[in-house]
Design a protein around this motif. Structure first.
Motif, PDB file in Angstrom:
ATOM      1  N   SER A  20      -5.440  -5.175   1.170  1.00 19.35           N
ATOM      2  CA  SER A  20      -4.334  -4.449   0.537  1.00 19.35           C
ATOM      3  C   SER A  20      -3.010  -4.899   1.147  1.00 19.35           C
ATOM      4  CB  SER A  20      -4.501  -2.928   0.712  1.00 19.35           C
ATOM      5  OG  SER A  20      -4.382  -2.561   2.079  1.00 19.35           O
ATOM      6  N   GLY A  21      -1.918  -4.402   0.574  1.00 21.33           N
ATOM      7  CA  GLY A  21      -0.600  -4.547   1.173  1.00 21.33           C
ATOM      8  C   GLY A  21      -0.130  -5.967   1.377  1.00 21.33           C
ATOM      9  N   ILE A  22       0.532  -6.172   2.514  1.00 16.81           N
ATOM     10  CA  ILE A  22       1.105  -7.475   2.842  1.00 16.81           C
ATOM     11  C   ILE A  22       0.030  -8.550   2.896  1.00 16.81           C
ATOM     12  CG2 ILE A  22       2.246  -8.783   4.673  1.00 16.81           C
ATOM     13  CD1 ILE A  22       3.792  -6.165   5.323  1.00 16.81           C
ATOM     14  N   GLY A  23      -1.127  -8.219   3.459  1.00 13.00           N
ATOM     15  CA  GLY A  23      -2.204  -9.199   3.554  1.00 13.00           C
ATOM     16  C   GLY A  23      -2.679  -9.664   2.194  1.00 13.00           C
ATOM     17  N   LEU A 204       1.381  15.391  10.161  1.00 15.73           N
ATOM     18  CA  LEU A 204       2.579  16.092   9.705  1.00 15.73           C
ATOM     19  C   LEU A 204       2.235  17.055   8.568  1.00 15.73           C
ATOM     20  CD1 LEU A 204       5.048  13.044   9.619  1.00 15.73           C
ATOM     21  CD2 LEU A 204       4.829  14.783  11.412  1.00 15.73           C
ATOM     22  N   PRO A 205       3.063  18.082   8.333  1.00 16.05           N
ATOM     23  CA  PRO A 205       2.777  19.047   7.268  1.00 16.05           C
ATOM     24  C   PRO A 205       2.962  18.489   5.863  1.00 16.05           C
ATOM     25  CG  PRO A 205       4.872  19.560   8.321  1.00 16.05           C
ATOM     26  CD  PRO A 205       4.233  18.490   9.148  1.00 16.05           C
ATOM     27  N   SER A 206       3.594  17.339   5.723  1.00 18.26           N
ATOM     28  CA  SER A 206       3.755  16.713   4.412  1.00 18.26           C
ATOM     29  C   SER A 206       3.531  15.211   4.550  1.00 18.26           C
ATOM     30  CB  SER A 206       5.152  16.990   3.840  1.00 18.26           C
ATOM     31  OG  SER A 206       6.160  16.402   4.640  1.00 18.26           O
ATOM     32  N   ALA A 207       3.448  14.535   3.408  1.00 15.83           N
ATOM     33  CA  ALA A 207       3.221  13.088   3.422  1.00 15.83           C
ATOM     34  C   ALA A 207       4.412  12.378   4.045  1.00 15.83           C
ATOM     35  CB  ALA A 207       3.003  12.587   2.000  1.00 15.83           C
ATOM     36  N   PRO A 208       4.171  11.425   4.958  1.00 15.79           N
ATOM     37  CA  PRO A 208       5.286  10.661   5.528  1.00 15.79           C
ATOM     38  C   PRO A 208       5.815   9.648   4.532  1.00 15.79           C
ATOM     39  CG  PRO A 208       3.210   9.820   6.363  1.00 15.79           C
ATOM     40  CD  PRO A 208       2.871  11.011   5.516  1.00 15.79           C
ATOM     41  N   VAL A 209       7.063   9.269   4.692  1.00  9.53           N
ATOM     42  CA  VAL A 209       7.671   8.257   3.835  1.00  9.53           C
ATOM     43  C   VAL A 209       8.611   7.419   4.685  1.00  9.53           C
ATOM     44  CG1 VAL A 209       9.578   9.769   3.141  1.00  9.53           C
ATOM     45  CG2 VAL A 209       8.918   7.851   1.671  1.00  9.53           C
ATOM     46  N   PHE A 210       8.638   6.114   4.429  1.00  6.93           N
ATOM     47  CA  PHE A 210       9.531   5.238   5.186  1.00  6.93           C
ATOM     48  C   PHE A 210      10.985   5.475   4.774  1.00  6.93           C
ATOM     49  CE2 PHE A 210       5.986   2.057   5.947  1.00  6.93           C
ATOM     50  CZ  PHE A 210       5.994   2.236   7.322  1.00  6.93           C
ATOM     51  N   PRO A 211      11.910   5.381   5.714  1.00  4.41           N
ATOM     52  CA  PRO A 211      13.330   5.444   5.344  1.00  4.41           C
ATOM     53  C   PRO A 211      13.741   4.177   4.602  1.00  4.41           C
ATOM     54  CG  PRO A 211      13.096   4.954   7.688  1.00  4.41           C
ATOM     55  CD  PRO A 211      11.714   5.259   7.173  1.00  4.41           C
ATOM     56  N   PRO A 212      14.631   4.274   3.624  1.00  5.47           N
ATOM     57  CA  PRO A 212      15.092   3.088   2.891  1.00  5.47           C
ATOM     58  C   PRO A 212      16.025   2.248   3.756  1.00  5.47           C
ATOM     59  CG  PRO A 212      16.288   5.042   2.173  1.00  5.47           C
ATOM     60  CD  PRO A 212      15.232   5.524   3.134  1.00  5.47           C
ATOM     61  N   PRO A 213      16.277   0.982   3.345  1.00 10.88           N
ATOM     62  CA  PRO A 213      15.759   0.307   2.159  1.00 10.88           C
ATOM     63  C   PRO A 213      14.297  -0.103   2.311  1.00 10.88           C
ATOM     64  CG  PRO A 213      17.073  -1.221   3.435  1.00 10.88           C
ATOM     65  CD  PRO A 213      17.219   0.117   4.100  1.00 10.88           C
ATOM     66  N   VAL A 214      13.586  -0.128   1.196  1.00 16.11           N
ATOM     67  CA  VAL A 214      12.166  -0.459   1.172  1.00 16.11           C
ATOM     68  C   VAL A 214      11.979  -1.747   0.370  1.00 16.11           C
ATOM     69  CG1 VAL A 214       9.894   0.293   0.389  1.00 16.11           C
ATOM     70  CG2 VAL A 214      11.476   1.945   1.408  1.00 16.11           C
ATOM     71  N   TYR A 215      11.161  -2.651   0.899  1.00 18.54           N
ATOM     72  CA  TYR A 215      10.966  -3.969   0.297  1.00 18.54           C
ATOM     73  C   TYR A 215       9.560  -4.110  -0.272  1.00 18.54           C
ATOM     74  CZ  TYR A 215      15.326  -5.122   2.594  1.00 18.54           C
ATOM     75  OH  TYR A 215      16.647  -5.128   2.984  1.00 18.54           O
ATOM     76  N   ALA A 216       9.427  -4.923  -1.296  1.00 25.01           N
ATOM     77  CA  ALA A 216       8.122  -5.223  -1.885  1.00 25.01           C
ATOM     78  C   ALA A 216       7.316  -6.082  -0.911  1.00 25.01           C
ATOM     79  CB  ALA A 216       8.295  -5.958  -3.215  1.00 25.01           C
ATOM     80  N   PRO A 217       5.987  -5.944  -0.903  1.00 21.08           N
ATOM     81  CA  PRO A 217       5.168  -6.741   0.017  1.00 21.08           C
ATOM     82  C   PRO A 217       5.300  -8.245  -0.223  1.00 21.08           C
ATOM     83  CG  PRO A 217       3.809  -5.585  -1.599  1.00 21.08           C
ATOM     84  CD  PRO A 217       5.179  -5.016  -1.707  1.00 21.08           C
ATOM     85  N   GLU A 218       5.637  -8.631  -1.439  1.00 18.46           N
ATOM     86  CA  GLU A 218       5.807 -10.060  -1.736  1.00 18.46           C
ATOM     87  C   GLU A 218       6.977 -10.667  -0.975  1.00 18.46           C
ATOM     88  OE1 GLU A 218       3.296  -8.233  -4.685  1.00 18.46           O
ATOM     89  OE2 GLU A 218       5.326  -7.699  -4.027  1.00 18.46           O
ATOM     90  N   VAL A 219       7.971  -9.855  -0.608  1.00 15.56           N
ATOM     91  CA  VAL A 219       9.091 -10.352   0.194  1.00 15.56           C
ATOM     92  C   VAL A 219       8.574 -10.815   1.556  1.00 15.56           C
ATOM     93  CG1 VAL A 219      11.280  -9.739   1.295  1.00 15.56           C
ATOM     94  CG2 VAL A 219      10.730  -8.834  -0.983  1.00 15.56           C
ATOM     95  N   VAL A 220       7.696 -10.023   2.135  1.00 11.08           N
ATOM     96  CA  VAL A 220       7.111 -10.374   3.434  1.00 11.08           C
ATOM     97  C   VAL A 220       6.163 -11.555   3.277  1.00 11.08           C
ATOM     98  CG1 VAL A 220       5.958  -9.489   5.479  1.00 11.08           C
ATOM     99  CG2 VAL A 220       7.247  -7.921   4.018  1.00 11.08           C
ATOM    100  N   ALA A 221       5.374 -11.551   2.206  1.00  9.43           N
ATOM    101  CA  ALA A 221       4.410 -12.633   1.990  1.00  9.43           C
ATOM    102  C   ALA A 221       5.105 -13.991   1.889  1.00  9.43           C
ATOM    103  CB  ALA A 221       3.600 -12.354   0.721  1.00  9.43           C
TER     104      ALA A 221
END
Length: 336
Positions: A20-23, A204-221
């Motif tokens: 999944s993800g970046i891999g 945590l009491p709710s789902a965690p979320v990353f702070p923006p900006p958020v990049y598509a995994p293809e950017v890292v790939a």
């Protein structure tokens, strides 16, 4: 010492955390560009499905393995050598995570994060260098913006990425000193839209979320595969370098930002559909696999101009020069 790397189409590339993800994004892109690829993950069923989807025949090998177990990673190397005759690039991408206050997370969960992230990268690096020492090639370790700038509720993950950075830096220097023709790169993604949150255990009491900006995994790939062909020391994705420099040069300001803004921003207020995640082997597959992208609710950036500029400086300079010349020409015509 000059290190020369093969074009991707001539390479065998090992990718851990490829289900999944970046891999997965990296595996898809590498296959598209003609590489032979070895997919490594704990989820055997997902790996079989991905291999079928890639439709690349014998150019793709999948090996089920837990990177936190050295013997299993040794088996990955031996099966790769038996199938392809060796490998040219080894990418240590597999990772796990737990979210929660430091004093509320169980020791066994902190330990598992370190076992997968740090020891998995340690074992993979050792195995890869042993094989590449004489023939040359690339070792690419996936760090994080958290290699320098730790996030609230993410103590063991941030610690593991700090440790990966230190180990990678030491290994690079030692290989350079012995004139070993292996390129050692640390890739540092910032927030990335993958299944990372679903796979993370959450206190945590709710789902965690990353702070923006958020990049598509293809950017890292794209950045990873560029480093597989062109030796690089560090590759920063998006705002990762800015945040890293902030933590290094203005640590009190970084603390204030994390305390004042990030601490609350990470807590989304939405229910977590997969609070157990896939941290431990008993939960592998429960939160799903087989997708590169996640379910980030906001804008996901498809490009990182900073990363492109640093990895392709000549092309970027040329583009800027052409743009500037066009602007001068346009202004000149208007002034007539």
């Amino acid at each position: 010492m000059h290190i020369s790397l093969k074009p991707l189409r001539e390479q065998v590339v090992v990718i851990t955390g490829a289900s999944s993800g970046i891999g997965l994004a990296t595996a898809r892109m590498a296959v598209e560009r003609g590489a032979r690829v070895v997919l490594v993950a704990r989820n055997e069923e997902a790996l079989q499905d991905i291999k079928q989807q890639l439709n690349a025949g014998e150019r793709v090998l999948h090996v089920q393995a837990d990177v936190g177990d050295r013997e299993q990673l040794e088996r990955v190397a031996s099966e790769t050598i038996a199938h392809f005759g060796g490998f040219d690039t080894w990418i240590n991408n597999a990772g796990s995570s737990v979210w929660g206050r430091f004093d509320q997370v169980k020791d066994e969960d902190h330990h598992q994060v370190m076992q997968t992230n740090f020891w998995g990268t340690h074992y993979g690096s050792s195995i890869a260098v042993k094989h590449l020492r004489d023939k040359g090639g690339a070792l690419i370790n996936i760090g994080s913006v958290e290699s320098a700038n730790a996030l609230p509720f993410h103590s063991s993950y941030s610690a593991s990425k700090h440790a990966i950075k230190a180990m990678t830096d030491v290994l690079r220097v030692e290989l350079q000193k012995s004139r070993t023709p292996v390129s050692v790169t640390l890739v540092r993604p910032s927030s990335t839209d993958t299944q990372f949150m679903d796979h993370s255990k959450n206190y945590l009491p709710s789902a965690p979320v990353f702070p923006p900006p958020v990049y598509a995994p293809e950017v890292v790939a794209r950045a990873i595969l560029n480093a597989a062909e062109h030796p690089q020391r560090d590759v920063y994705i998006g705002n990762a370098k800015l945040l890293s420099k902030l933590a290094q040069n203005a640590p009190r300001l970084a603390d204030w930002i994390n305390r004042t803004f990030v601490y609350d921003a990470i807590q989304s207020g939405r229910p977590d559909q997969h609070p157990r995640g896939a941290l431990h082997d008993s939960d592998v597959g429960a939160a799903g696999d087989g997708k590169a992208s996640g379910n980030y609710p906001g804008m996901v950036l498809k490009r990182s101009l900073y990363t492109q500029a640093t990895q392709h400086p000549l092309a970027t300079t040329a583009a800027v020069a052409v743009g500037a010349a066009a602007l001068v020409a346009l202004l000149g015509r208007r002034g007539r």
